[in-house]
Design an enzyme around this catalytic site. Structure first.
Site, PDB file in Angstrom:
ATOM      1  N   PRO A  80      47.218 -67.747 -17.655  1.00 53.71           N
ATOM      2  CA  PRO A  80      47.106 -66.238 -17.359  1.00 53.71           C
ATOM      3  C   PRO A  80      46.912 -65.787 -15.729  1.00 53.71           C
ATOM      4  O   PRO A  80      46.219 -66.192 -15.019  1.00 53.71           O
ATOM      5  CB  PRO A  80      45.654 -66.290 -18.021  1.00 53.71           C
ATOM      6  N   ASP A  83      43.962 -63.243 -17.028  1.00 55.29           N
ATOM      7  CA  ASP A  83      42.730 -63.808 -16.565  1.00 55.29           C
ATOM      8  C   ASP A  83      42.222 -62.463 -15.904  1.00 55.29           C
ATOM      9  O   ASP A  83      42.468 -61.973 -15.083  1.00 55.29           O
ATOM     10  CB  ASP A  83      43.020 -64.837 -15.370  1.00 55.29           C
ATOM     11  N   TRP A 100      37.647 -70.480 -13.662  1.00 51.72           N
ATOM     12  CA  TRP A 100      38.699 -71.526 -14.104  1.00 51.72           C
ATOM     13  C   TRP A 100      38.351 -72.128 -15.683  1.00 51.72           C
ATOM     14  O   TRP A 100      39.177 -72.861 -15.931  1.00 51.72           O
ATOM     15  CB  TRP A 100      38.465 -72.473 -13.057  1.00 51.72           C
ATOM     16  N   GLN A 136      47.690 -75.361  -8.584  1.00 52.40           N
ATOM     17  CA  GLN A 136      47.086 -75.565  -9.934  1.00 52.40           C
ATOM     18  C   GLN A 136      46.837 -76.791 -10.275  1.00 52.40           C
ATOM     19  O   GLN A 136      46.112 -76.966 -11.296  1.00 52.40           O
ATOM     20  CB  GLN A 136      47.923 -74.761 -11.017  1.00 52.40           C
ATOM     21  N   TRP A 180      44.387 -74.428 -12.554  1.00 49.88           N
ATOM     22  CA  TRP A 180      44.468 -74.359 -14.016  1.00 49.88           C
ATOM     23  C   TRP A 180      44.854 -75.777 -14.686  1.00 49.88           C
ATOM     24  O   TRP A 180      44.515 -76.163 -15.736  1.00 49.88           O
ATOM     25  CB  TRP A 180      45.494 -73.198 -14.215  1.00 49.88           C
ATOM     26  N   LYS A 199      54.572 -68.113   5.574  1.00 47.86           N
ATOM     27  CA  LYS A 199      53.926 -67.814   4.487  1.00 47.86           C
ATOM     28  C   LYS A 199      54.055 -66.139   4.144  1.00 47.86           C
ATOM     29  O   LYS A 199      54.139 -65.770   5.315  1.00 47.86           O
ATOM     30  CB  LYS A 199      52.342 -67.995   4.771  1.00 47.86           C
ATOM     31  N   LYS A 241      50.440 -59.810   3.268  1.00 47.13           N
ATOM     32  CA  LYS A 241      50.357 -58.574   3.444  1.00 47.13           C
ATOM     33  C   LYS A 241      50.403 -57.967   4.918  1.00 47.13           C
ATOM     34  O   LYS A 241      50.866 -57.222   5.503  1.00 47.13           O
ATOM     35  CB  LYS A 241      49.194 -57.659   2.634  1.00 47.13           C
TER      36      LYS A 241
END
Ligand SMILES: [Zn+2]
Ligand SMILES: [Zn+2]
Length: 1015
Positions: free
Chosen positions: A47, A86, A549, A586, A590, A623, A626
């Protein structure tokens, strides 16, 4: 019949119309439901936190999540897939804090936890519509209407049940341990969260501190000058918490004289401690120093700070003030001889090994930092944030002559993965899950999981499991699943109970505070109390919520409200997942929480196959962030190039596990090189098939295929076999690259070499065979490509299949995946054709080296070949003759062909590959020059036909004007020119009324050409 297909296509527009078609016919739902009863294929959706706009990296994972289930559904599996969101955790809280301008937990509590959490709830869904829209637009088929949401009561209840199972087995405990703590977020982080926030090249002080010895002799030798133990640290703020110094028992230490004082440090590290002029006075083993006492840098009692001492493990006892306080030197096994002085400063409150040493040696425990990371007490630097206190601590020590040396070090340091505050290690009460108790199960379970790429299995993930530590899973926060543990108010009783569900809670004695409407979040659950079953006092919930998590890792059961509903979940095929896919970070997020929870609860794995995606960088390899302004907005890319182009690029540009650079220019390139090539073949087919009224459904015997037909059908079946194998092996990249290769061969060899067959005016068997073959290729391609580029595949299928066969499935995504007919795979033919292609490209290279155009016929082309190739050449001779526009081919040995040019370099030009070479004669006889001129004229006329906008089947009259040479060519090659340009007549002299007239200069001869369409 077929809808006309324009060769100029806007893929984004085409995709919009396909989206409406899918919606209108509810194709996604159909694609699942028509497979009811078939074996299941299960995708678990990891999610996303929908509290920001989806980025290009989300598109990457979403298309990889899409392709495999689409393929499996076409293979006949029942593959329902459910979206998920999530919704809890720090990321959401931070957003809301930012909105409200808060910077501390106190501000949240003054504002009201209920109002704060309500804001969090609203915040999560602010972006959801955008997520839904992008998900749909990129063709990620997943059930968004029935998405699981981690903040729903049912979801939370399942999570509570999971925790209760662990609690009952003694796997949940509260420990006083040193944990990484974020002073800004005011909460502990789990080790997998810490692992995500390391930064390199962080500047910190690197300081050598003098600890004054109280004793005036070592091992019976008198010290006649002030003597100090020299220790090194990068965290000066921890120095007031120092309660011991550690040496390595077996390391040699030296007493050195510097500036009239004695300093003690490891002999091995004297060279790098910057001692200046020094003299070694004595040498001791580490063991001989153990037990010596030194003065604390800061006596805690003088600064209003408590001093405690470890007794029996982690229990601490308060100590009386002591004016003459001293601490001792101990020996431990963690003293590094690589940096520092070989003597380690120990502060049990601020380091994991320090804390353990404190327990082991019964050291003092001094804690002078609060949860916001500020120094307490009355030190000169009290009230400062620890990192800001560093220089003040050093200033104070320098004044007292205790700072030996101070520099700056650049090293790796952990920061909060969410708010980027530096993490501090310190001792706190935290709730743990004893994952170490199932470490063997975690490791053996991993053996059953297929990782793509494979190295993650025993690399990144395997290492993580090998080094497993208990999961610090409580968070001192607000917006999360409340930890379902209630504690007795009576300090004498001190008992805790865990609640595993709502009914269970309702069954507690004297339950109070459970009021509607039901909301299992703080602060409402905090108001629920019941009576202690042991002492009769009131039980109140502990304040913590849990790590988000844990929420997402519990999704296999919680999305189905197991075990309160769906009791058969674990046995009916819905568990474990066949497939999951997320980015490589992850492995500690996750992927780990899924694996840990499922191992803890059921001792089973919960995913069988996992594609682990590499990170995505910008076109320059930076990378995306913003701040840098280099974030790629997926909408811009999709609106410009279409979702198919983006999907194809993401599937084929790099294997899924690689770090990849995202370059929009290459998405455009993909469209041109691949999608448009395919589209042109498709458009070519439809255009000619319509002229000839080709009907793929017509009854009658199949025409005899040509060799070229048999070849492409052989390639097609090989392709089907390969794509099937690669998709089955979770390798869309390899599968896609095979498709690209096939499309190249289809367009640049099969269609190009077959063009003439489609142009012929009579409808003979050969032409029918060509239509039949190309039709078969395109229909199969639409099905093969459906999982990759679902839109263009659908477009082709609708036109090629649905418009002809009324009983065909009404979408390509409802069709079965193609099955290879291996009897049609002809490896000899493939090898021959590969040779033909290779010789053609070699022959063209020789021409280009000699500066002779392909349109100019050449008398002879020599090839240097092996015995076997020479035999094969006999089978493909006509093909190569035509392809290279030569009158004769001569095969010889490599050496002989090489010798041609060596002996007569003016006459021959040679081009060589590893074992093959090609030579052509540079001299062109007059007859061939004329033929070359005729071909040039045909080429110009064909271009003019297109510029004049004629249909490809239109017949014309061609007029020309030129010198005698031109006239001769026009007469000698009249039949050829007429046939190639569909000219009824070639008329000398240009009449006034043509549709287009052009003048050209060809090999020094001026020619005027005019074309006129016949009615
Ligand atoms: Zn933080
Ligand atoms: Zn009690």
């Amino acid at each position: 019949m077929f809808r006309p297909v324009n060769s100029k296509v806007s893929f984004p527009q085409l995709e919009e119309s396909i989206l409406s078609l899918w919606k209108e016919k509810d194709v996604f739902k159909q694609s699942i439901e028509r497979r009811q009863g078939a074996p299941r294929f299960v995708l678990y959706e990891g999610p996303p936190t929908a509290n920001g706009s989806p980025g290009i990296h989300h598109v990457l994972s979403r298309v990889f999540k899409d392709i495999i289930p689409r393929y499996k559904a076409m293979k006949g599996y029942y593959a329902p897939r459910i979206a998920g969101w999530d919704t809890h955790g720090l990321p959401v809280e931070l957003e809301v804090e930012k909105e409200l301008g808060f910077s501390s937990k106190k501000e949240i509590e003054d504002f009201g936890i209920d109002k704060f959490n309500e804001r969090c709830r609203q915040n999560v869904f602010k972006y959801l519509r955008e997520w839904d829209a992008l998900t749909e637009r990129i063709g990620f088929w997943i059930d968004l209407d029935n998405a699981y949401v981690t903040m729903r009561n049912e979801y939370i209840e399942s999570v509570w049940w999971a925790i209760k199972q662990m609690w009952d087995r003694g796997l949940v405990y509260q420990g006083y341990r040193v944990t990484p703590h974020c002073p800004r977020c005011g909460t502990s982080l789990s080790s997998h969260e810490v692992a995500q926030g390391y930064e390199d090249n962080v500047p910190d002080p690197s300081v050598y501190i003098k600890f004054k010895l109280v004793d005036d002799n070592i091992a019976g030798v008198t010290l006649d000058k002030p003597t100090y133990v020299l220790a090194w640290t990068t965290t000066p703020w921890t120095l007031p918490g120092n309660t011991a110094l550690a040496v390595a028992a077996d390391a040699e230490c030296s007493v050195v004289e510097v500036d009239g004082e004695y300093l003690i440090l490891a002999s091995m590290l004297m060279g790098q401690a910057g001692l200046g002029d020094f003299k070694v006075v004595a040498k001791y083993m580490g063991t001989e120093l153990v037990g010596m006492r030194y003065e604390p840098l800061f006596n805690p009692h003088e600064f209003g700070v408590e001093r405690q001492r470890f007794q029996r493990g982690s229990e601490l006892a308060l100590q009386e003030p002591d004016e003459h306080l001293s601490y001792k030197v101990i020996a431990t096994d963690f003293v590094s001889m690589e940096d520092g002085t070989g003597i380690v400063h120990i502060a049990p409150s601020y380091g994991e090994v320090d804390f353990q040493a404190g327990q082991e040696y019964g050291l003092d425990f001094v804690h002078m930092v609060d949860l916001q990371g500020k120094i307490t007490g009355t030190y000169p630097f009290s009230g400062k944030f620890v990192k800001d206190a560093d220089p003040l601590v050093l200033e104070d020590l320098e004044k007292r002559g205790l700072l030996f040396r101070s520099e700056t070090i650049y090293h790796t340091y952990p920061f909060c993965w969410r708010c980027e505050a530096p993490l501090l290690y310190y001792a706190k009460q935290t709730w743990y899950i004893r994952t170490t108790a199932v470490k063997e199960g975690l490791i053996s379970g991993n053996n059953e999981i297929n990782w793509y790429p494979e190295h993650i299995k025993y690399g990144r993930f395997g290492d993580w499991l090998q080094n497993n530590v208990d999961w610090a899973f409580s968070r001192e926060r607000y917006w999360g699943t409340p930890l379902p543990v209630w504690g007795c108010e009576n300090p004498e009783c001190n008992s805790y109970e865990c609640v595993g569900g709502l009914e269970e809670l309702k069954g507690r004695a004297d339950l109070a505070g459970l009021t509607g409407p039901l909301d299992l979040h703080r602060p409402f659950v905090d108001e629920i109390t019941f009576t202690c079953s042991r002492c009769g006092a009131t039980m109140r919930r502990v304040p913590e919520v849990i790590d988000c998590w844990f929420d997402s890792g519990a999704m296999p059961i919680a999305q189905s409200h197991y075990p309160f509903e769906n009791e058969t979940l674990l046995e009916d095929g819905r568990f474990p997942a066949d497939y999951i896919c997320e980015a490589v970070d992850q492995t500690r997020g996750w992927f780990y929480s899924l694996h840990a929870i499922s191992t803890l609860l059921f001792n089973r794995i919960c995913f069988r196959n996992v594609i682990c995606l590499g990170h995505i960088l910008d076109a320059e390899g930076e990378k995306m962030s913003k701040a840098k302004g280099n974030v790629v907005d997926p909408w811009t890319v999709v609106e410009k190039h279409g979702a198919d182009a983006l999907r194809w690029y993401l599937f084929t540009s790099a294997p899924p596990g690689n770090v990849r650079r995202f370059d929009e220019k290459i998405v455009a390139e993909v469209t041109r090189r691949f999608l448009l090539t395919l589209w042109n073949v498709y458009s070519f087919f439809v255009t000619y098939a319509s002229i000839d009224y080709y009907d793929p459904g017509a009854e009658g015997a199949l025409p005899e295929p040509s060799e070229l037909d048999r070849w492409i059908i052989s390639e097609l079946n090989q392709l089907v076999k390969d794509v099937d194998t690669f998709l089955d092996g979770y390798s869309p990249t390899e599968a896609g690259r095979r498709i690209e290769g096939f499309v190249d061969g289809l367009s640049n060899w099969y269609v190009r070499r077959s063009r003439r067959r489609f142009w012929k005016s009579e409808n003979d068997a050969d032409k029918l065979a060509a239509y039949h073959t190309l039709y078969q290729c395109l229909v199969t391609m639409s099905k093969l490509m459906a999982p990759f580029t679902p839109f263009v595949a659908e477009e082709m299928y609708q036109n090629l299949v649905c418009s002809v066969f009324a009983d065909a499935p009404e979408s390509v995504h409802l069709a079965d995946f193609p099955v290879a007919d291996e009897s049609q795979i002809d490896e000899h033919l493939s090898a021959d054709m590969r040779l033909a292609m290779r010789l053609s490209s070699l022959g063209r290279a020789a021409r280009s080296k000699a500066g002779i155009k392909v349109r100019q016929p050449v008398a002879v082309n020599y090839f240097g070949l092996s015995e076997g190739e020479r035999k094969a050449l006999e089978r493909i001779r006509p093909l190569v003759l035509e392809e290279l526009n030569v009158k004769d081919i001569k095969a010889d040995s490599y050496e002989n062909v090489e010798a041609l040019a060596q002996n007569e370099p003016d006459k021959y030009v040679v081009v060589s590959e590893a074992t093959t070479n090609s030579a052509i004669e540079v001299f062109i006889p007059e007859e061939l020059k004329k033929e070359g001129m005729a071909r040039e004229i045909v080429h110009r006329l064909q271009t003019m036909r297109r510029s004049a906008g004629f249909d490809i089947a239109d017949h014309i009259v061609t007029c020309y004007q030129g010198d005698d040479y031109i006239k001769q060519v026009m007469q000698d090659f009249a039949d050829y020119i007429k046939q190639e340009t569909l000219s009824r007549e070639l008329v000398e002299g240009v009449p006034e009324k043509t549709d287009l007239t052009e003048t050209y200069k060809l090999s020094g001869h001026e020619i005027l050409l005019g074309v006129k369409k016949l009615d």
